[in-house]
Design a protein around this motif. Structure first.
Motif, PDB file in Angstrom:
ATOM      1  N   UNK A   1       6.488  37.148  83.608  1.00 29.68           N
ATOM      2  CA  UNK A   1       5.471  37.199  82.601  1.00 29.68           C
ATOM      3  C   UNK A   1       4.134  36.505  83.133  1.00 29.68           C
ATOM      4  N   UNK A   2       3.092  37.393  83.342  1.00 31.87           N
ATOM      5  CA  UNK A   2       1.873  36.623  83.648  1.00 31.87           C
ATOM      6  C   UNK A   2       1.858  36.768  85.471  1.00 31.87           C
ATOM      7  N   UNK A   3       2.686  37.093  85.913  1.00 35.83           N
ATOM      8  CA  UNK A   3       2.683  37.150  87.628  1.00 35.83           C
ATOM      9  C   UNK A   3       2.762  38.426  87.944  1.00 35.83           C
ATOM     10  N   UNK A   4       2.250  38.718  89.373  1.00 39.07           N
ATOM     11  CA  UNK A   4       2.387  39.815  90.215  1.00 39.07           C
ATOM     12  C   UNK A   4       3.866  40.167  90.284  1.00 39.07           C
ATOM     13  N   UNK A   5       4.163  41.408  90.526  1.00 39.89           N
ATOM     14  CA  UNK A   5       5.200  41.868  91.018  1.00 39.89           C
ATOM     15  C   UNK A   5       5.795  41.365  92.263  1.00 39.89           C
ATOM     16  N   UNK A   6       6.892  41.175  92.617  1.00 42.14           N
ATOM     17  CA  UNK A   6       7.241  40.412  93.994  1.00 42.14           C
ATOM     18  C   UNK A   6       8.714  41.373  94.391  1.00 42.14           C
ATOM     19  N   UNK A   7       8.720  41.228  95.733  1.00 39.29           N
ATOM     20  CA  UNK A   7       9.751  42.162  96.268  1.00 39.29           C
ATOM     21  C   UNK A   7      10.800  41.081  96.510  1.00 39.29           C
ATOM     22  N   UNK A   8      11.846  41.525  95.917  1.00 36.53           N
ATOM     23  CA  UNK A   8      13.528  40.710  96.118  1.00 36.53           C
ATOM     24  C   UNK A   8      14.218  40.773  97.239  1.00 36.53           C
ATOM     25  N   UNK A   9      14.265  42.124  97.546  1.00 36.42           N
ATOM     26  CA  UNK A   9      15.263  42.427  98.660  1.00 36.42           C
ATOM     27  C   UNK A   9      15.181  43.815  98.766  1.00 36.42           C
ATOM     28  N   UNK A  10      15.692  44.481  99.747  1.00 31.50           N
ATOM     29  CA  UNK A  10      16.081  45.982 100.017  1.00 31.50           C
ATOM     30  C   UNK A  10      17.053  46.156 100.981  1.00 31.50           C
ATOM     31  N   UNK A  11      17.829  47.408 100.762  1.00 37.25           N
ATOM     32  CA  UNK A  11      18.701  47.815 101.624  1.00 37.25           C
ATOM     33  C   UNK A  11      18.553  49.152 102.177  1.00 37.25           C
ATOM     34  N   UNK A  12      18.889  49.410 103.222  1.00 43.25           N
ATOM     35  CA  UNK A  12      18.756  50.723 103.985  1.00 43.25           C
ATOM     36  C   UNK A  12      19.980  51.278 103.800  1.00 43.25           C
ATOM     37  N   UNK A  13      20.046  52.521 102.880  1.00 46.96           N
ATOM     38  CA  UNK A  13      21.101  53.019 102.841  1.00 46.96           C
ATOM     39  C   UNK A  13      21.893  53.973 103.709  1.00 46.96           C
ATOM     40  N   UNK A  14      21.158  53.869 104.917  1.00 44.27           N
ATOM     41  CA  UNK A  14      21.613  54.768 106.202  1.00 44.27           C
ATOM     42  C   UNK A  14      22.781  53.957 106.868  1.00 44.27           C
ATOM     43  N   UNK A  15      22.765  52.672 106.871  1.00 42.47           N
ATOM     44  CA  UNK A  15      23.452  51.803 107.647  1.00 42.47           C
ATOM     45  C   UNK A  15      23.909  50.388 106.756  1.00 42.47           C
TER      46      UNK A  15
ATOM     47  N   UNK B   1      16.526  40.083 102.445  1.00 43.13           N
ATOM     48  CA  UNK B   1      16.398  39.179 100.913  1.00 43.13           C
ATOM     49  C   UNK B   1      15.143  38.332 101.172  1.00 43.13           C
ATOM     50  N   UNK B   2      14.259  38.104 100.213  1.00 41.35           N
ATOM     51  CA  UNK B   2      13.402  37.437 100.384  1.00 41.35           C
ATOM     52  C   UNK B   2      13.752  36.092 100.504  1.00 41.35           C
ATOM     53  N   UNK B   3      12.954  34.901 100.799  1.00 41.88           N
ATOM     54  CA  UNK B   3      13.191  33.612 101.234  1.00 41.88           C
ATOM     55  C   UNK B   3      13.690  32.974  99.989  1.00 41.88           C
ATOM     56  N   UNK B   4      12.975  33.218  98.763  1.00 46.51           N
ATOM     57  CA  UNK B   4      13.496  32.539  97.592  1.00 46.51           C
ATOM     58  C   UNK B   4      14.729  32.927  97.004  1.00 46.51           C
ATOM     59  N   UNK B   5      15.212  33.724  97.544  1.00 46.94           N
ATOM     60  CA  UNK B   5      16.609  34.358  96.949  1.00 46.94           C
ATOM     61  C   UNK B   5      17.763  34.499  98.060  1.00 46.94           C
ATOM     62  N   UNK B   6      17.506  34.176  99.277  1.00 49.38           N
ATOM     63  CA  UNK B   6      18.313  34.893 100.242  1.00 49.38           C
ATOM     64  C   UNK B   6      19.756  33.976 100.298  1.00 49.38           C
ATOM     65  N   UNK B   7      19.608  32.649  99.816  1.00 45.21           N
ATOM     66  CA  UNK B   7      20.886  31.765  99.780  1.00 45.21           C
ATOM     67  C   UNK B   7      21.792  32.370  98.496  1.00 45.21           C
ATOM     68  N   UNK B   8      21.230  32.791  97.417  1.00 49.16           N
ATOM     69  CA  UNK B   8      21.780  33.152  96.412  1.00 49.16           C
ATOM     70  C   UNK B   8      22.226  34.788  95.968  1.00 49.16           C
ATOM     71  N   UNK B   9      21.314  35.351  96.168  1.00 45.93           N
ATOM     72  CA  UNK B   9      21.492  37.052  96.113  1.00 45.93           C
ATOM     73  C   UNK B   9      21.962  37.602  97.078  1.00 45.93           C
ATOM     74  N   UNK B  10      22.772  38.853  96.982  1.00 50.99           N
ATOM     75  CA  UNK B  10      23.186  39.846  98.006  1.00 50.99           C
ATOM     76  C   UNK B  10      22.773  41.266  97.307  1.00 50.99           C
ATOM     77  N   UNK B  11      22.646  42.057  98.072  1.00 55.52           N
ATOM     78  CA  UNK B  11      22.343  43.670  98.108  1.00 55.52           C
ATOM     79  C   UNK B  11      23.316  44.259  98.489  1.00 55.52           C
ATOM     80  N   UNK B  12      24.152  45.264  97.677  1.00 53.75           N
ATOM     81  CA  UNK B  12      25.114  46.269  98.618  1.00 53.75           C
ATOM     82  C   UNK B  12      24.808  47.545  98.050  1.00 53.75           C
TER      83      UNK B  12
END
Length: 126
Positions: free
Chosen positions: A41-55, A60-71
């Motif tokens: 709320x009240x903030x701009x949209x920010x990128x959290x992370x992304x995955x390339x489904x080819x490989x 992951x963004x620095x703010x979450x890279x030690x806590x979040x994973x993408x699969x």
């Protein structure tokens, strides 16, 4: 008809975990870049992370890279955002998005590079 449907949001105490899902339908799942974004709320949209489904390569963004994973699960045309050690500042609406076409790799994690978006799922950390 292209559709991205997020699920898995909810309310959780700080330090807890949530696993968000984004199911893709209506076009080929492989060789696309799938991104996760969030907007508090009240903030701009920010990128959290992304995955390339080819490989399966991820970023992951620095703010979450030690806590979040993408699969991904190719059999379900679904990508996941596993969020651990959640903090108050992770409270936001989380969106998945995809590039409009197949690509050989992911572009930069910026809104303008992603053309189709899901409706969002709310994550509240208290």
């Amino acid at each position: 008809h292209v559709q991205l449907v997020e699920s898995g949001g909810g309310s959780v105490q700080a330090g807890g975990s949530l696993n968000l899902s984004c199911e893709v339908s209506g076009y080929a799942f492989r060789r696309r870049c799938m991104g996760w974004f969030r907007q508090a709320p009240g903030k701009e949209r920010e990128g959290v992370g992304r995955i390339y489904t080819g490989d399966g390569s991820t970023y992951l963004a620095n703010s979450v890279k030690d806590r979040f994973t993408i699969s991904q699960d190719n059999s379900k045309n679904t990508v996941y955002l596993q969020m651990n050690s959640l903090k108050l500042e992770d409270t936001a609406t989380y969106y998945c998005a995809t590039t409009l076409g197949t690509l050989p790799m992911c572009p930069a994690l910026a809104e303008q590079n992603f053309g189709d978006w899901g409706q969002g799922t709310q994550v509240t950390v208290s």
